[in-house]
Enzyme design. Structure first.
Site, PDB file in Angstrom:
ATOM      1  CG  ASP A 192      11.384  41.497  -6.598  1.00 36.88           C
ATOM      2  OD1 ASP A 192      10.653  40.795  -6.117  1.00 36.88           O
ATOM      3  OD2 ASP A 192      11.999  42.275  -5.620  1.00 36.88           O
ATOM      4  CG  HIS A 219      11.954  42.412  -1.809  1.00 34.90           C
ATOM      5  ND1 HIS A 219      11.984  41.743  -3.155  1.00 34.90           N
ATOM      6  CD2 HIS A 219      11.956  41.468  -0.999  1.00 34.90           C
ATOM      7  CE1 HIS A 219      12.155  40.280  -2.748  1.00 34.90           C
ATOM      8  NE2 HIS A 219      11.954  40.131  -1.486  1.00 34.90           N
TER       9      HIS A 219
END
Length: 361
Positions: A192, A219
Site C-alpha cells: 500500500d 490492508h
C-alpha cells in the site's frame, strides 16, 4: 581414478544437500553432506513459507540476493525442489534449502530469525469469499503453529490475505501456544505504501524514491487510508487529486487483476514490497537504529486491537508505535469509516481460531 571419483561424490553430495530434495526424490546413490551457510555477516536465517507460489518465487529470488541472508529455507506443499534447484544456481552467498509438505515444516522453521508467509490460494471460479477465507485462514493457522513450536522468537511477516484477519489469527495461535510477543508479529502492508509513493510521485512529478506517504488502517479496500496531508515532500493536493489518489491506492490490487485479465493478481509488486519490509527487519536485527515502516500490528493507537501505522523496529521487534498524527477532515472521516469493516475482519480472525468452522464432509 578412485580419488577423483571420491572428490566427485563429495561435490555432488554438497550440491544435493543444498537442493534438499524430498527423501523420495533424492539423487540416487548420493548421501547428503551437511553444508555451512556462508552469507555476509551477521548471516540471518530466513524462511519463506509458500515459496513456490506467484509471490513466493520472486520473493525467494529477492531474498536469495540479499547480503544479510546467509541461509534461505523455502517451504511449500508443491514444487519446492524445482524452485530450490533453480535458485541454487545463482551465485549469491546465501545457501538455499527446500522443504516439501507438512512433515518438513518443522525442519524448515528450526532456527529461523525471520519467517515470511505469502502462502495461500487465490480465489477461483465458484469459490465464495468465505471459502477463500477458510482455506487461507487454515493455512496460516498451521504455519503459525509451526512457528510457535520451532522458532518462537523469530520475526514473523504475514502477507497471506486477508491480512486484516490473518494477523489476528496468528496472534491467537501464538497466545494459545504461550509464546505470543506482539513486538515480533507484523502484517505486511508495504505494498500500500509502495503504491501510494508511486502514484503520488506521478501526480507531483518527482522520483518515487523521494516520496513517503503514511498509509494507515488495514490492508483491504476502504481500510487502506493514505494520509496525503503528511506526504514527504510536502505538497498540497486538490480535492480531485485526493479523491483520485485515495481510490487508486485502495483499489490497486483490482487494477492489477483487471490488467492481467483473470490470469493472476499482484505478485511481482507484492514480492518487491515484501522484500523491502523484510530488508528493514533484517537491518533492525543487525542493530541498525531508526528503522521506521508502516505495518499492521497489535496497537493501542485506536480502540481497535490491530491497526496499521508507522512503527520503529529494533533488534527485539517493535520499539515504538507512532500515533496517527495531525489529520485533515477527509482523513479523520476516512478513519471512522474504515473502523467497522476492520473491526469485523479482526473479530472474524479471532473467531476462526476459537470457534473453527466445521469441516466439510
Amino acid at each position: 581414478m578412485e580419488e577423483a571419483n571420491a572428490r566427485a561424490q563429495v561435490r555432488m553430495a554438497r550440491i544435493a544437500s543444498h537442493m534438499r530434495a524430498p527423501e523420495g526424490n533424492s539423487m540416487v546413490g548420493l548421501e547428503r553432506e551437511p553444508t555451512r551457510a556462508r552469507g555476509a555477516a551477521p548471516g540471518f536465517k530466513v524462511a519463506v513459507l509458500g515459496a513456490a507460489g506467484g509471490i513466493g518465487q520472486p520473493l525467494s529470488l529477492l531474498m536469495k540476493m540479499h547480503p544479510l541472508v546467509s541461509t534461505l529455507h523455502l517451504y511449500d506443499v508443491f514444487n519446492t525442489p524445482g524452485v530450490v534447484a533453480d535458485l541454487s544456481h545463482t551465485n549469491t552467498s546465501a545457501v538455499v534449502r527446500g522443504f516439501l509438505g507438512n512433515d518438513q515444516l518443522g525442519p524448515a522453521l528450526t532456527g529461523m530469525d525471520l519467517v515470511i508467509i505469502p502462502a495461500g490460494v487465490p480465489r477461483k471460479p465458484g469459490m465464495t469469499r468465505d471459502d477463500l477465507f477458510n482455506i487461507n485462514a487454515g493455512i496460516v493457522r498451521t504455519l503459525i503453529e509451526g512457528c510457535a513450536k520451532h522458532c518462537p522468537r523469530a520475526f514473523i511477516n504475514i502477507i497471506s490475505n486477508p491480512v486484516n484477519s490473518t494477523v489476528p489469527i496468528a496472534a491467537e495461535v501464538l497466545k494459545l501456544a504461550g509464546v505470543y510477543d506482539p513486538k515480533r508479529l507484523f502484517g505486511v502492508t508495504t505494498l500500500d505504501v509502495v503504491r501510494a509513493n508511486t502514484f503520488v510521485a506521478e501526480v507531483i512529478g518527482v522520483d518515487p524514491k523521494t516520496v513517503d506517504v503514511p498509509v494507515l488502517g488495514g490492508h483491504a479496500g476502504i481500510t487502506i487510508l493514505p494520509i496525503l496531508s503528511q506526504v514527504t515532500p510536502q505538497f498540497t493536493f486538490t480535492d480531485k487529486e485526493v479523491a483520485y489518489l485515495t481510490n487508486r491506492i485502495q483499489n490497486g490490487g483490482t487494477e492489477v487483476v483487471e490488467a492481467k485479465a483473470g490470469t493472476g493478481s499482484a505478485t511481482l509488486s507484492m514480492a518487491y514490497a515484501a522484500a523491502e519490509f523484510a530488508q528493514s527487519c533484517l537491518r533492525a536485527l543487525q542493530g541498525e537504529s531508526g528503522i521506521i515502516e508502516c505495518a499492521y500490528v497489535a496497537s493501542e493507537v485506536t480502540e481497535l486491537p490491530f491497526f496499521a501505522t508507522k512503527v520503529r523496529i529494533g533488534r527485539e521487534g517493535i520499539e515504538e508505535i507512532f500515533p496517527v498524527g495531525p489529520l485533515n477532515h477527509h482523513e479523520r472521516e476516512g478513519i471512522e469509516k474504515l473502523k467497522p469493516e476492520l473491526r469485523q475482519s479482526i473479530e472474524k480472525g479471532v473467531n476462526f481460531v476459537h470457534n473453527p468452522p466445521p469441516k466439510k464432509s
